[in-house]
Write a protein that holds these residues in place. Structure first.
Motif, PDB file in Angstrom:
ATOM      1  N   ALA A  16       0.841  -1.198   0.000  1.00 43.70           N
ATOM      2  CA  ALA A  16       0.000   0.000   0.000  1.00 43.70           C
ATOM      3  C   ALA A  16       0.879   1.251   0.000  1.00 43.70           C
ATOM      4  O   ALA A  16       2.084   1.193   0.247  1.00 43.70           O
ATOM      5  N   GLY A  17       0.277   2.389  -0.252  1.00 42.64           N
ATOM      6  CA  GLY A  17       1.022   3.644  -0.324  1.00 42.64           C
ATOM      7  C   GLY A  17       1.573   4.079   1.024  1.00 42.64           C
ATOM      8  O   GLY A  17       1.118   3.638   2.085  1.00 42.64           O
ATOM      9  N   ASP A  18       2.564   4.959   0.992  1.00 41.52           N
ATOM     10  CA  ASP A  18       3.208   5.430   2.220  1.00 41.52           C
ATOM     11  C   ASP A  18       2.233   6.162   3.139  1.00 41.52           C
ATOM     12  O   ASP A  18       2.398   6.152   4.361  1.00 41.52           O
ATOM     13  N   GLU A  19       1.213   6.797   2.549  1.00 48.69           N
ATOM     14  CA  GLU A  19       0.267   7.551   3.371  1.00 48.69           C
ATOM     15  C   GLU A  19      -0.530   6.623   4.281  1.00 48.69           C
ATOM     16  O   GLU A  19      -1.014   7.039   5.348  1.00 48.69           O
ATOM     17  N   VAL A  20      -0.682   5.365   3.883  1.00 45.22           N
ATOM     18  CA  VAL A  20      -1.417   4.398   4.693  1.00 45.22           C
ATOM     19  C   VAL A  20      -0.686   4.139   6.000  1.00 45.22           C
ATOM     20  O   VAL A  20      -1.297   4.059   7.071  1.00 45.22           O
ATOM     21  N   ALA A  21       0.625   4.007   5.936  1.00 46.60           N
ATOM     22  CA  ALA A  21       1.412   3.705   7.136  1.00 46.60           C
ATOM     23  C   ALA A  21       1.279   4.795   8.199  1.00 46.60           C
ATOM     24  O   ALA A  21       1.343   4.507   9.405  1.00 46.60           O
ATOM     25  N   LYS A  22       1.070   6.030   7.780  1.00 47.40           N
ATOM     26  CA  LYS A  22       0.951   7.127   8.730  1.00 47.40           C
ATOM     27  C   LYS A  22      -0.301   7.011   9.594  1.00 47.40           C
ATOM     28  O   LYS A  22      -0.381   7.637  10.656  1.00 47.40           O
ATOM     29  N   GLN A  23      -1.283   6.221   9.144  1.00 47.15           N
ATOM     30  CA  GLN A  23      -2.532   6.084   9.884  1.00 47.15           C
ATOM     31  C   GLN A  23      -2.437   5.037  11.001  1.00 47.15           C
ATOM     32  O   GLN A  23      -3.400   4.826  11.727  1.00 47.15           O
ATOM     33  N   TRP A  24      -1.288   4.389  11.124  1.00 49.45           N
ATOM     34  CA  TRP A  24      -1.117   3.317  12.098  1.00 49.45           C
ATOM     35  C   TRP A  24      -0.376   3.778  13.357  1.00 49.45           C
ATOM     36  O   TRP A  24       0.110   2.955  14.130  1.00 49.45           O
TER      37      TRP A  24
END
Length: 451
Positions: free
Chosen positions: A270-278
């Motif tokens: 998934a995109g890098d922006e997804v990781a920021k939501q964790w």
């Protein structure tokens, strides 16, 4: 660990009294508190008993990960009945075989599966009650909303937690034929106590993301039941999609994610922006299958969240071991036995092997099933005395951590040498162009093959 002599019903009622206003279920629209779930499941139980369901009857549950799954599950237990969760991927004929084998008296089904449920109901003679979950018209069934409208109290319930069954979970076990693993209230409750201790969950604080289907033992015990019985909260999702899961984690400030290897694999893509939501997630737990080391490392590098690999078969309620949150986390290991659970490696005769030697993983503890429903011989063949034979090939290291090499039945012998498919799969996963890998042996006239 002290022996758990409560039933699941008693343990939940204690939590509901203590945490009446605490949010329990999130992700399915309006949040559900402990008090709301307690009232709703009481109404289901009272309706079922007034409708003729008896203590000990078995009830199929064919539903998505929505709050009503939890309502139905708990209501069935409060009626003194036994839950038979149904795999949503089964075809109607397989469900007929399962419910026939269980002698199910009732079936709860989500209206998304109405066509299959009607086919099943027409062929299972023991079914006398159908309850539909959802907003659509319920032809030939009682809507769950009608059960929830019941204003009676459920009748008094006297259960023997050590013997009375909470669930019958169907599994292929080690032979390929589906068998009903009989799990008592004691089996399941003791496993939730062990999970709480091993994973150091925080009552009143932790919120567990459950996107794995709750018909499966992992999500049902480590997710749903552990939360219900120990003061945690659940974020329920009906399907796995990396962006939707990540958005739900951020929205509800989830702290724990339960997954299987394929989910972690997709998340790494998934995109890098997804990781920021964790950012609120403390750790993830992986189970259900071996997590390739390359996938684990890629996930940790992208999300900066530790993944604790664990294991356990359905017959063990199911969790038997996990890497401890405080560490050490051993790559490739399924961790240490849970508190109250014993594990050992044995040879073909059931003799304990030394550390480092490969053999079958066996388990003993209060979490181990009562046996397979109606299959006495299969039950006997699955035990060495008190020790359940998992069918997994593995070893233990000098620190007490367990490692799974493969399923015993998947072992390939070629030219007289043992070849473990998982080891080859691990090599394939390291290649940048490989997303999924599975190794299967084929007979060869020169080199031979034994499975």
């Amino acid at each position: 660990m002290a022996v758990q002599t409560q039933s699941i019903v008693e343990a939940f009622r204690q939590q509901a009294k203590k945490r009446s206003s605490q949010t329990l279920l999130l992700g399915g629209g309006e949040p559900w508190s402990y008090e709301r779930l307690d009232r709703a499941s009481d109404a289901v139980a009272a309706s079922l008993r007034s409708g003729g369901l008896s203590v000990g009857d078995r009830v199929g549950l064919y539903c998505l990960n929505v709050p009503e799954f939890v309502v139905a599950y708990l209501g069935i237990l409060k009626a003194g009945a036994t839950v038979v969760p149904i795999n949503l991927m089964l075809n109607p004929q397989a469900i007929v075989s399962m419910l026939d084998d269980a002698g199910a008296r009732a079936l709860f089904y989500h209206t998304q599966f109405a066509d299959s449920a009607r086919q099943v109901a027409a062929e299972v003679d023991s079914l006398s009650t159908l309850v539909c979950i959802g907003d659509e018209q319920c032809t030939g069934a009682r809507p769950l909303s009608a059960l929830l409208a019941c204003d009676q109290a459920p009748p008094p319930l006297q259960l023997n937690p050590l013997e009375d069954l909470a669930a019958v979970l169907y599994t292929s076990g080690t032979t390929g034929r589906p068998k009903g693993a009989m799990l008592s209230h004691h089996n399941l409750l003791s496993n939730t106590v062990s999970v709480m201790q091993a994973l150091e969950f925080r009552p009143g604080e932790d919120r567990i993301v459950v996107v794995l289907p709750m018909f499966h033992a992992f999500a049902a015990t480590a997710g749903m039941l552990t939360a219900l019985l120990h003061g945690l909260s659940l974020v329920l999702l009906t399907r796995f999609e990396p962006r939707q899961v990540s958005a739900a984690i951020e929205q509800h400030r989830a702290t724990v994610f339960l997954g299987v290897p394929s989910m972690f694999n997709l998340l790494t893509r998934a995109g890098d922006e997804v990781a920021k939501q964790w950012q609120t997630v403390r750790f993830c737990v992986s189970g259900g299958a071996a997590l390739p080391l390359a996938v684990m490392q890629a996930f940790v590098d992208r999300f900066s969240v530790p993944v604790l690999e664990g294991d356990g078969p359905t017959e063990c309620s199911p969790v038997t071991c996990v890497n401890p949150p405080a560490g050490p986390h051993k790559a490739g290991s399924v961790g240490l036995p849970l508190p109250g659970v014993e594990m050992r490696i044995v040879d073909a005769e059931g003799n304990t092997l030394k550390d480092g030697e490969h053999g079958e993983v066996c388990v003993r503890g209060p979490n181990v099933m009562q046996g397979y429903l109606g299959l006495d011989e299969a039950t006997r063949n699955s035990f060495f005395g008190e020790w359940f034979r998992t069918g997994d090939l593995g070893y233990r290291d000098s620190d007490g951590y367990f490692y799974l090499v493969d399923r015993i039945k998947d072992l390939i012998i070629t030219n007289g040498m043992n070849v473990y498919p998982r080891i080859i799969e691990e090599c394939l996963y390291r290649h940048v162009d490989v997303a999924e890998a599975a190794v299967v042996g084929e007979p060869h006239t020169l080199h031979g093959l034994s499975l």
